[in-house]
Design a protein around this motif. Structure first.
Motif, mmCIF file in Angstrom:
data_model
loop_
_atom_site.group_PDB
_atom_site.id
_atom_site.type_symbol
_atom_site.label_atom_id
_atom_site.label_comp_id
_atom_site.label_asym_id
_atom_site.label_seq_id
_atom_site.Cartn_x
_atom_site.Cartn_y
_atom_site.Cartn_z
ATOM 1 N N TYR A 26 0.849 -1.197 0.000
ATOM 2 C CA TYR A 26 0.000 0.000 0.000
ATOM 3 C C TYR A 26 0.882 1.243 0.000
ATOM 4 O O TYR A 26 1.817 1.355 0.780
ATOM 5 C CB TYR A 26 -0.904 -0.034 1.231
ATOM 6 N N GLU A 27 0.582 2.198 -0.889
ATOM 7 C CA GLU A 27 1.428 3.378 -1.056
ATOM 8 C C GLU A 27 0.802 4.669 -0.561
ATOM 9 O O GLU A 27 1.355 5.742 -0.759
ATOM 10 C CB GLU A 27 1.812 3.520 -2.530
ATOM 11 N N GLY A 28 -0.375 4.601 0.056
ATOM 12 C CA GLY A 28 -0.962 5.798 0.643
ATOM 13 C C GLY A 28 -1.995 6.499 -0.206
ATOM 14 O O GLY A 28 -2.560 7.504 0.217
ATOM 15 N N ASP A 29 -2.280 6.005 -1.410
ATOM 16 C CA ASP A 29 -3.331 6.606 -2.226
ATOM 17 C C ASP A 29 -4.668 6.436 -1.524
ATOM 18 O O ASP A 29 -4.862 5.508 -0.739
ATOM 19 C CB ASP A 29 -3.413 5.930 -3.590
ATOM 20 N N HIS A 30 -5.623 7.335 -1.823
ATOM 21 C CA HIS A 30 -6.952 7.150 -1.249
ATOM 22 C C HIS A 30 -8.023 7.790 -2.120
ATOM 23 O O HIS A 30 -7.734 8.639 -2.957
ATOM 24 C CB HIS A 30 -7.014 7.677 0.186
ATOM 25 N N LEU A 31 -9.243 7.337 -1.908
ATOM 26 C CA LEU A 31 -10.425 7.884 -2.568
ATOM 27 C C LEU A 31 -11.310 8.515 -1.503
ATOM 28 O O LEU A 31 -11.403 7.992 -0.399
ATOM 29 C CB LEU A 31 -11.228 6.778 -3.254
ATOM 30 N N ALA A 32 -11.984 9.594 -1.843
ATOM 31 C CA ALA A 32 -13.016 10.157 -0.975
ATOM 32 C C ALA A 32 -14.348 9.911 -1.662
ATOM 33 O O ALA A 32 -14.516 10.245 -2.834
ATOM 34 C CB ALA A 32 -12.794 11.652 -0.751
ATOM 35 N N ILE A 33 -15.267 9.271 -0.952
ATOM 36 C CA ILE A 33 -16.585 9.009 -1.507
ATOM 37 C C ILE A 33 -17.639 9.601 -0.576
ATOM 38 O O ILE A 33 -17.462 9.636 0.643
ATOM 39 C CB ILE A 33 -16.830 7.509 -1.734
ATOM 40 N N TYR A 34 -18.721 10.071 -1.153
ATOM 41 C CA TYR A 34 -19.838 10.647 -0.397
ATOM 42 C C TYR A 34 -21.004 9.680 -0.467
ATOM 43 O O TYR A 34 -21.359 9.209 -1.552
ATOM 44 C CB TYR A 34 -20.236 12.002 -0.988
ATOM 45 N N VAL A 35 -21.602 9.387 0.687
ATOM 46 C CA VAL A 35 -22.701 8.428 0.741
ATOM 47 C C VAL A 35 -23.871 9.019 1.525
ATOM 48 O O VAL A 35 -23.686 9.814 2.446
ATOM 49 C CB VAL A 35 -22.262 7.096 1.370
ATOM 50 N N ASN A 36 -25.085 8.612 1.144
ATOM 51 C CA ASN A 36 -26.243 9.127 1.852
ATOM 52 C C ASN A 36 -26.665 8.235 3.016
ATOM 53 O O ASN A 36 -27.427 8.663 3.862
ATOM 54 C CB ASN A 36 -27.424 9.362 0.901
ATOM 55 N N ASP A 37 -26.162 7.010 3.094
ATOM 56 C CA ASP A 37 -26.452 6.145 4.251
ATOM 57 C C ASP A 37 -25.207 6.014 5.132
ATOM 58 O O ASP A 37 -24.785 4.936 5.519
ATOM 59 C CB ASP A 37 -26.961 4.782 3.798
ATOM 60 N N PHE A 38 -24.664 7.155 5.475
ATOM 61 C CA PHE A 38 -23.365 7.270 6.139
ATOM 62 C C PHE A 38 -23.280 6.493 7.461
ATOM 63 O O PHE A 38 -22.370 5.675 7.639
ATOM 64 C CB PHE A 38 -23.056 8.755 6.353
ATOM 65 N N LEU A 39 -24.174 6.747 8.407
ATOM 66 C CA LEU A 39 -24.071 6.096 9.717
ATOM 67 C C LEU A 39 -24.293 4.584 9.630
ATOM 68 O O LEU A 39 -23.537 3.828 10.260
ATOM 69 C CB LEU A 39 -25.005 6.756 10.723
ATOM 70 N N PRO A 40 -25.274 4.096 8.851
ATOM 71 C CA PRO A 40 -25.368 2.640 8.703
ATOM 72 C C PRO A 40 -24.113 2.030 8.067
ATOM 73 O O PRO A 40 -23.692 0.936 8.442
ATOM 74 C CB PRO A 40 -26.596 2.453 7.801
ATOM 75 N N MET A 41 -23.492 2.749 7.129
ATOM 76 C CA MET A 41 -22.276 2.236 6.503
ATOM 77 C C MET A 41 -21.145 2.139 7.536
ATOM 78 O O MET A 41 -20.379 1.175 7.535
ATOM 79 C CB MET A 41 -21.859 3.114 5.331
ATOM 80 N N TYR A 42 -21.052 3.128 8.417
ATOM 81 C CA TYR A 42 -20.053 3.080 9.490
ATOM 82 C C TYR A 42 -20.290 1.839 10.363
ATOM 83 O O TYR A 42 -19.353 1.104 10.680
ATOM 84 C CB TYR A 42 -20.117 4.355 10.325
ATOM 85 N N GLY A 43 -21.545 1.601 10.719
ATOM 86 C CA GLY A 43 -21.867 0.430 11.530
ATOM 87 C C GLY A 43 -21.488 -0.873 10.841
ATOM 88 O O GLY A 43 -20.955 -1.788 11.475
ATOM 89 N N ARG A 44 -21.734 -0.956 9.547
ATOM 90 C CA ARG A 44 -21.368 -2.170 8.800
ATOM 91 C C ARG A 44 -19.854 -2.330 8.733
ATOM 92 O O ARG A 44 -19.332 -3.449 8.850
ATOM 93 C CB ARG A 44 -21.977 -2.143 7.403
ATOM 94 N N ALA A 45 -19.124 -1.229 8.540
ATOM 95 C CA ALA A 45 -17.657 -1.300 8.462
ATOM 96 C C ALA A 45 -17.043 -1.726 9.790
ATOM 97 O O ALA A 45 -15.985 -2.352 9.822
ATOM 98 C CB ALA A 45 -17.078 0.040 8.012
ATOM 99 N N LYS A 46 -17.690 -1.396 10.890
ATOM 100 C CA LYS A 46 -17.177 -1.791 12.213
ATOM 101 C C LYS A 46 -17.513 -3.234 12.565
ATOM 102 O O LYS A 46 -16.959 -3.775 13.526
ATOM 103 C CB LYS A 46 -17.736 -0.861 13.299
ATOM 104 N N ASN A 47 -18.413 -3.854 11.813
ATOM 105 C CA ASN A 47 -18.901 -5.192 12.176
ATOM 106 C C ASN A 47 -19.008 -6.094 10.952
ATOM 107 O O ASN A 47 -20.099 -6.526 10.589
ATOM 108 C CB ASN A 47 -20.272 -5.077 12.857
ATOM 109 N N VAL A 48 -17.879 -6.416 10.351
ATOM 110 C CA VAL A 48 -17.861 -7.255 9.154
ATOM 111 C C VAL A 48 -17.726 -8.714 9.578
ATOM 112 O O VAL A 48 -16.776 -9.083 10.273
ATOM 113 C CB VAL A 48 -16.703 -6.851 8.210
ATOM 114 N N LYS A 49 -18.679 -9.525 9.146
ATOM 115 C CA LYS A 49 -18.672 -10.947 9.499
ATOM 116 C C LYS A 49 -17.743 -11.714 8.559
ATOM 117 O O LYS A 49 -17.829 -11.593 7.342
ATOM 118 C CB LYS A 49 -20.089 -11.506 9.421
ATOM 119 N N ILE A 50 -16.872 -12.525 9.158
ATOM 120 C CA ILE A 50 -15.891 -13.319 8.418
ATOM 121 C C ILE A 50 -16.171 -14.801 8.655
ATOM 122 O O ILE A 50 -16.454 -15.203 9.774
ATOM 123 C CB ILE A 50 -14.453 -12.998 8.900
ATOM 124 N N GLY A 51 -16.071 -15.603 7.611
ATOM 125 C CA GLY A 51 -16.132 -17.045 7.777
ATOM 126 C C GLY A 51 -17.466 -17.690 7.493
ATOM 127 O O GLY A 51 -17.677 -18.852 7.832
#
Length: 121
Positions: A26-51
């Motif tokens: 990883y070289e530090g590049d990034h994208l900025a994206i704007y979303v209208n379901d911001f808080l639910p997306m944060y919740g999903r990113a904090k709780n990703v189910k694996i396996g």
């Protein structure tokens, strides 16, 4: 090779995906994206189910970039900043990091969106 056009007709931008046998660090590049379901997306990113369905393994993809003092550890911080970040893309079966590209996820209330909102709404 896949090329994705993003943005608006008057100012198109491109993301080009090229498959390689070996991917560098990883070289530090990034994208900025704007979303209208911001808080639910944060919740999903904090709780990703694996396996799969039978697994109870949960991982947190929210990332505090060490280049900045901002932190995204709590819902209150994220609400105040109107943004959070993640960079790891995982194999949802194994949890292995398969790709890294930092995404700065912003709400529509973020100052960066407010400056240009007439262009996009």
């Amino acid at each position: 090779k896949i090329e994705v056009v993003i943005g608006i007709k008057e100012n198109p931008q491109f993301i080009r995906f090229i498959e390689k046998d070996v991917v560098g660090p990883y070289e530090g590049d990034h994208l900025a994206i704007y979303v209208n379901d911001f808080l639910p997306m944060y919740g999903r990113a904090k709780n990703v189910k694996i396996g799969g369905e039978k697994s109870d393994k949960i991982v947190n993809l929210v990332w505090n970039n060490p280049c900045f003092t901002t932190k995204y550890d709590t819902l209150e911080q994220v609400k105040q900043l109107n943004e959070f970040r993640f960079k790891d893309f995982l194999d949802l079966e194994t949890g292995e990091v398969v790709y890294q590209l930092e995404h700065e996820v912003r709400s529509l209330a973020h100052a960066g969106f407010q400056v240009n909102k007439d262009t996009f709404l």
